[in-house]
Design an enzyme around this catalytic site. Structure first.
Site, PDB file in Angstrom:
ATOM      1  N   SER A  24      53.972  37.881  37.741  1.00  0.00           N
ATOM      2  CA  SER A  24      54.225  38.952  38.714  1.00  0.00           C
ATOM      3  C   SER A  24      53.825  38.413  40.082  1.00  0.00           C
ATOM      4  O   SER A  24      52.908  38.899  40.724  1.00  0.00           O
ATOM      5  CB  SER A  24      53.441  40.213  38.349  1.00  0.00           C
ATOM      6  OG  SER A  24      52.057  40.013  38.463  1.00  0.00           O
ATOM      7  N   GLU A  39      47.634  37.581  28.836  1.00  0.00           N
ATOM      8  CA  GLU A  39      46.250  37.385  29.266  1.00  0.00           C
ATOM      9  C   GLU A  39      45.252  37.752  28.173  1.00  0.00           C
ATOM     10  O   GLU A  39      44.072  37.964  28.436  1.00  0.00           O
ATOM     11  CB  GLU A  39      45.984  38.180  30.550  1.00  0.00           C
ATOM     12  CG  GLU A  39      46.890  37.691  31.688  1.00  0.00           C
ATOM     13  CD  GLU A  39      46.548  38.291  33.043  1.00  0.00           C
ATOM     14  OE1 GLU A  39      45.738  39.239  33.091  1.00  0.00           O
ATOM     15  OE2 GLU A  39      47.105  37.800  34.034  1.00  0.00           O
ATOM     16  N   GLN A  42      50.164  47.076  34.937  1.00  0.00           N
ATOM     17  CA  GLN A  42      50.093  45.737  34.325  1.00  0.00           C
ATOM     18  C   GLN A  42      48.786  45.460  33.578  1.00  0.00           C
ATOM     19  O   GLN A  42      48.797  44.824  32.543  1.00  0.00           O
ATOM     20  CB  GLN A  42      50.292  44.707  35.435  1.00  0.00           C
ATOM     21  CG  GLN A  42      50.208  43.254  35.019  1.00  0.00           C
ATOM     22  CD  GLN A  42      50.476  42.324  36.187  1.00  0.00           C
ATOM     23  OE1 GLN A  42      51.617  42.118  36.566  1.00  0.00           O
ATOM     24  NE2 GLN A  42      49.433  41.777  36.773  1.00  0.00           N
ATOM     25  N   GLU A  43      47.670  45.946  34.123  1.00  0.00           N
ATOM     26  CA  GLU A  43      46.375  45.562  33.533  1.00  0.00           C
ATOM     27  C   GLU A  43      45.397  46.730  33.469  1.00  0.00           C
ATOM     28  O   GLU A  43      45.178  47.412  34.468  1.00  0.00           O
ATOM     29  CB  GLU A  43      45.736  44.442  34.368  1.00  0.00           C
ATOM     30  CG  GLU A  43      46.630  43.225  34.468  1.00  0.00           C
ATOM     31  CD  GLU A  43      46.100  42.152  35.411  1.00  0.00           C
ATOM     32  OE1 GLU A  43      44.904  42.167  35.740  1.00  0.00           O
ATOM     33  OE2 GLU A  43      46.912  41.300  35.797  1.00  0.00           O
ATOM     34  N   LYS A  64      43.550  33.938  44.611  1.00  0.00           N
ATOM     35  CA  LYS A  64      44.187  33.012  43.663  1.00  0.00           C
ATOM     36  C   LYS A  64      44.509  31.722  44.402  1.00  0.00           C
ATOM     37  O   LYS A  64      45.270  31.737  45.375  1.00  0.00           O
ATOM     38  CB  LYS A  64      45.483  33.622  43.128  1.00  0.00           C
ATOM     39  CG  LYS A  64      45.296  34.846  42.242  1.00  0.00           C
ATOM     40  CD  LYS A  64      46.635  35.549  42.041  1.00  0.00           C
ATOM     41  CE  LYS A  64      46.591  36.605  40.950  1.00  0.00           C
ATOM     42  NZ  LYS A  64      47.791  37.475  40.982  1.00  0.00           N
ATOM     43  N   ASP A 105      46.248  42.160  46.092  1.00  0.00           N
ATOM     44  CA  ASP A 105      46.616  40.876  45.461  1.00  0.00           C
ATOM     45  C   ASP A 105      47.958  40.433  46.063  1.00  0.00           C
ATOM     46  O   ASP A 105      47.986  39.632  47.002  1.00  0.00           O
ATOM     47  CB  ASP A 105      46.687  41.076  43.936  1.00  0.00           C
ATOM     48  CG  ASP A 105      47.314  39.894  43.203  1.00  0.00           C
ATOM     49  OD1 ASP A 105      47.458  38.822  43.796  1.00  0.00           O
ATOM     50  OD2 ASP A 105      47.671  40.040  42.010  1.00  0.00           O
ATOM     51  N   LYS A 111      38.215  37.755  37.647  1.00  0.00           N
ATOM     52  CA  LYS A 111      39.175  38.363  36.733  1.00  0.00           C
ATOM     53  C   LYS A 111      39.868  37.213  36.017  1.00  0.00           C
ATOM     54  O   LYS A 111      40.589  36.439  36.639  1.00  0.00           O
ATOM     55  CB  LYS A 111      40.174  39.183  37.565  1.00  0.00           C
ATOM     56  CG  LYS A 111      41.226  39.880  36.747  1.00  0.00           C
ATOM     57  CD  LYS A 111      42.119  40.733  37.633  1.00  0.00           C
ATOM     58  CE  LYS A 111      43.441  40.041  37.859  1.00  0.00           C
ATOM     59  NZ  LYS A 111      44.524  40.969  38.225  1.00  0.00           N
ATOM     60  N   HIS A 167      42.313  34.266  37.890  1.00  0.00           N
ATOM     61  CA  HIS A 167      43.223  33.391  37.153  1.00  0.00           C
ATOM     62  C   HIS A 167      44.664  33.802  37.450  1.00  0.00           C
ATOM     63  O   HIS A 167      44.900  34.732  38.227  1.00  0.00           O
ATOM     64  CB  HIS A 167      42.948  33.529  35.649  1.00  0.00           C
ATOM     65  CG  HIS A 167      43.319  34.898  35.120  1.00  0.00           C
ATOM     66  ND1 HIS A 167      43.534  35.173  33.795  1.00  0.00           N
ATOM     67  CD2 HIS A 167      43.524  36.081  35.771  1.00  0.00           C
ATOM     68  CE1 HIS A 167      43.850  36.439  33.645  1.00  0.00           C
ATOM     69  NE2 HIS A 167      43.847  37.012  34.821  1.00  0.00           N
ATOM     70  N   ARG A 168      45.635  33.156  36.787  1.00  0.00           N
ATOM     71  CA  ARG A 168      47.029  33.619  36.773  1.00  0.00           C
ATOM     72  C   ARG A 168      47.392  33.937  35.317  1.00  0.00           C
ATOM     73  O   ARG A 168      46.702  33.535  34.385  1.00  0.00           O
ATOM     74  CB  ARG A 168      48.001  32.546  37.291  1.00  0.00           C
ATOM     75  CG  ARG A 168      47.805  32.089  38.704  1.00  0.00           C
ATOM     76  CD  ARG A 168      47.770  33.190  39.733  1.00  0.00           C
ATOM     77  NE  ARG A 168      48.905  34.083  39.785  1.00  0.00           N
ATOM     78  CZ  ARG A 168      49.784  34.158  40.787  1.00  0.00           C
ATOM     79  NH1 ARG A 168      49.660  33.347  41.829  1.00  0.00           N
ATOM     80  NH2 ARG A 168      50.761  35.054  40.798  1.00  0.00           N
ATOM     81  N   SER A 169      48.501  34.647  35.144  1.00  0.00           N
ATOM     82  CA  SER A 169      48.890  34.965  33.764  1.00  0.00           C
ATOM     83  C   SER A 169      49.257  33.699  32.991  1.00  0.00           C
ATOM     84  O   SER A 169      49.032  33.610  31.786  1.00  0.00           O
ATOM     85  CB  SER A 169      50.018  35.987  33.740  1.00  0.00           C
ATOM     86  OG  SER A 169      51.076  35.594  34.585  1.00  0.00           O
ATOM     87  N   HIS A 225      53.569  41.356  31.786  1.00  0.00           N
ATOM     88  CA  HIS A 225      52.776  40.498  30.905  1.00  0.00           C
ATOM     89  C   HIS A 225      52.907  40.840  29.428  1.00  0.00           C
ATOM     90  O   HIS A 225      52.309  40.177  28.587  1.00  0.00           O
ATOM     91  CB  HIS A 225      51.296  40.548  31.293  1.00  0.00           C
ATOM     92  CG  HIS A 225      51.024  39.966  32.650  1.00  0.00           C
ATOM     93  ND1 HIS A 225      49.831  40.112  33.303  1.00  0.00           N
ATOM     94  CD2 HIS A 225      51.823  39.230  33.476  1.00  0.00           C
ATOM     95  CE1 HIS A 225      49.897  39.497  34.483  1.00  0.00           C
ATOM     96  NE2 HIS A 225      51.088  38.958  34.603  1.00  0.00           N
ATOM     97  N   ASP A 250      44.931  47.093  37.386  1.00  0.00           N
ATOM     98  CA  ASP A 250      45.827  46.381  38.303  1.00  0.00           C
ATOM     99  C   ASP A 250      47.211  46.940  38.036  1.00  0.00           C
ATOM    100  O   ASP A 250      47.813  46.657  36.994  1.00  0.00           O
ATOM    101  CB  ASP A 250      45.798  44.869  38.048  1.00  0.00           C
ATOM    102  CG  ASP A 250      46.779  44.121  38.953  1.00  0.00           C
ATOM    103  OD1 ASP A 250      47.407  44.773  39.823  1.00  0.00           O
ATOM    104  OD2 ASP A 250      46.926  42.894  38.801  1.00  0.00           O
ATOM    105  N   GLU A 309      43.760  47.695  41.760  1.00  0.00           N
ATOM    106  CA  GLU A 309      44.409  46.543  42.399  1.00  0.00           C
ATOM    107  C   GLU A 309      45.901  46.791  42.550  1.00  0.00           C
ATOM    108  O   GLU A 309      46.529  47.381  41.675  1.00  0.00           O
ATOM    109  CB  GLU A 309      44.153  45.305  41.529  1.00  0.00           C
ATOM    110  CG  GLU A 309      44.788  44.018  42.045  1.00  0.00           C
ATOM    111  CD  GLU A 309      44.559  42.862  41.065  1.00  0.00           C
ATOM    112  OE1 GLU A 309      43.552  42.891  40.324  1.00  0.00           O
ATOM    113  OE2 GLU A 309      45.405  41.955  41.021  1.00  0.00           O
TER     114      GLU A 309
HETATM  115  P1  PGA Z   1      50.238  37.004  37.674  1.00  0.00           P
HETATM  116  O1  PGA Z   1      49.376  38.290  37.364  1.00  0.00           O
HETATM  117  O2  PGA Z   1      49.389  35.805  37.498  1.00  0.00           O
HETATM  118  O3  PGA Z   1      51.373  37.112  36.694  1.00  0.00           O
HETATM  119  O4  PGA Z   1      50.715  37.146  39.106  1.00  0.00           O
HETATM  120  C1  PGA Z   1      48.036  38.438  37.724  1.00  0.00           C
HETATM  121  C2  PGA Z   1      47.847  39.558  38.710  1.00  0.00           C
HETATM  122  O5  PGA Z   1      48.805  40.230  39.124  1.00  0.00           O
HETATM  123  O6  PGA Z   1      46.715  39.796  39.118  1.00  0.00           O
HETATM  124 ZN    ZN Z   2      47.353  41.526  40.459  1.00  0.00          ZN
END
Ligand code: PGA
Ligand code: ZN
Length: 431
Positions: free
Chosen positions: A42, A210, A168-169, A338, A313, A389, A366-368, A160, A245, A286
């Site tokens: 994402s 994740e 998403q999270e 990131k 983010d 995270k 991190h990243r996904s 994800h 998130d 987030e």
């Molecule tokens: P991504 O997701 O690494 O797929 O961008 C992580 C996030 O959105 O925080």
């Molecule tokens: Zn995010």
């Protein structure tokens, strides 16, 4: 002083089985360091460019041989003979060589791999653990050593997973444990209790990118209810809190936010968040809104920012320029960091420092798509970031970071301080 003697790179695979760049730097004194860069799904529209070959005959176009070639070609030629102790000069040279505002020519994945590998090699050369070396290299005070509060993403939605959840999270955050070790234990215990609870509801316990579960729950409230119950059943009510998130750019279409199939304005979505937050007591939210909805962000931060951290983010993409705008417009009160969004270690450190000076909370992320490289664990401690995270307490590319933090905590001994809930409060953010 140890000069850079060789720079090598490889196309390796990330946790989704997709290609990414790893690099190795060797110094004249024989010190050696390697690093591998992560990759998002994402991704924000304003991120630095992840260079992919686009050759459909290899890895469905996702190969990174060009980026690997840039590391071993132009970038290697530019940095050979440079002093690896001067990371800002090294990064500045690579950024200037690329010559674009978004690292689009050589690739942020190529530049970042060299940047991180050089830091590792230099840490070896001066015989310091990476976190301690990074403190010194960027001239940061050595008074406190904060172990970051982990944000465990235990239910995966959005891009994800195929859970059908728009958000998403769904994260659990141990704010009231005495140490990082106990925070890790709390996260892992809640995760196992959640697994049993989902199985009892006849839900799948297969995991998303994740490491979080991806149950096909009908509504977001149902996911939050299951989670709140898992926290209580594991014995952590009041000690482990919730965070989301939304990654809202992913469900923003034609000017409205489509949550649970219903189009909503930013203000209407803000009402939903406010109600959830009142009921479930979030510590942070987030990307609650889309990456260019600046006015919506300011309004939402005015509405909820006293009570919880509003984290940018995709809004900020670890970019000091976008952060500057966010600080002046009070768009948020926290930033997700990131490395590969901006593409060099030095710019990442600068962004964290700017955020901290403005009283923003910082979360290293991190990243996904990840690798076994735990660089961000050391980075979080080096910068006293306060929070990290890096996924669920599941899948080794996620645990590599959490386990590295355990090692750092143990090595620091009595000097280690667990950040806990303070990482999500305004007063502690300004330091
Ligand atoms: P991504 O997701 O690494 O797929 O961008 C992580 C996030 O959105 O925080
Ligand atoms: Zn995010």
């Amino acid at each position: 002083m140890a000069k850079i003697q060789s720079v090598r790179a490889l196309e390796v695979l990330d946790s989704r089985g997709l290609p990414t760049v790893s690099a190795e730097v060797t110094l004249a004194d024989g010190s050696h360091g390697g690093a591998a860069v992560p990759s998002g799904a994402s991704t924000g529209a304003h991120e630095a460019v992840e260079l992919r070959d686009g050759d459909k005959k290899r890895y469905l176009g996702k190969g990174v041989l060009q980026a690997v070639g840039h590391v071993e070609g132009e970038l290697a030629r530019a940095v050979l003979g440079l002093d690896a102790a001067d990371l800002p000069a090294l990064d500045a040279k690579m950024i200037a060589l690329d010559g674009t505002p978004n690292k689009g020519r050589l690739g942020a994945n190529a530049i970042l791999a060299v940047s991180l590998a050089a830091a590792r090699a230099q840490a070896v050369s001066v015989k310091l653990p990476l976190y301690a070396f990074l403190r010194k290299a960027y001239g940061l005070p050595e008074d406190r050593w904060l172990l970051p509060t982990p944000m465990f993403n235990v239910i995966n939605g959005g891009k994800h997973a195929d859970s059908g959840l728009d958000v998403q999270e769904f994260m659990v955050v141990p704010t009231e444990t005495p140490s990082f070790a106990e925070a890790l234990r709390a996260g892992a215990e809640v995760y196992q209790v959640l697994k049993k609870a989902l199985a009892a509801l006849q839900m799948t316990v297969a995991v998303g990118d994740e490491g979080g579960f991806a149950p096909k729950l009908a509504t977001h409230a149902e996911a939050l209810d299951v989670l709140a119950k898992a926290i209580a059943d594991a014995g952590y009510a009041g000690k482990v809190r919730l965070a989301l998130d939304a990654a809202a750019s992913e469900f923003y279409h034609d000017g409205s936010y489509v949550l649970e199939k219903k189009p909503r304005s930013a203000a209407e979505l803000g009402e939903v968040y406010a109600a959830w937050s009142a009921k479930y007591g979030f510590v942070s939210l987030e990307d609650p809104l889309a990456e260019d909805d600046w006015s919506g962000w300011s309004a939402l931060t005015a509405k909820l920012g006293e009570r919880l951290r509003i984290i940018g983010d995709d809004l900020f993409v670890t970019n000091p320029q976008r952060l500057k705008r966010g600080i002046s417009e009070k768009s948020a009160n926290a930033i997700l960091i990131k490395l590969n969004q901006i593409g060099s270690l030095t710019e990442t450190v600068a962004c964290v420092r700017d955020a901290q000076k403005a009283g923003f909370s910082t979360v290293i992320s991190h990243r996904s798509g990840e690798t076994e490289d735990p660089f961000i664990a050391d980075l979080a401690v080096a910068l006293n970031a306060g929070a990290i995270k890096t996924g669920a307490p599941c899948r080794s590319e996620r645990l590599a970071k959490y386990n590295r933090l355990r090692q750092i905590e143990s090595a620091l001994g009595a000097k280690a301080e667990y950040a806990g809930g303070a990482a999500f409060r305004a007063a502690a953010a300004a330091r």
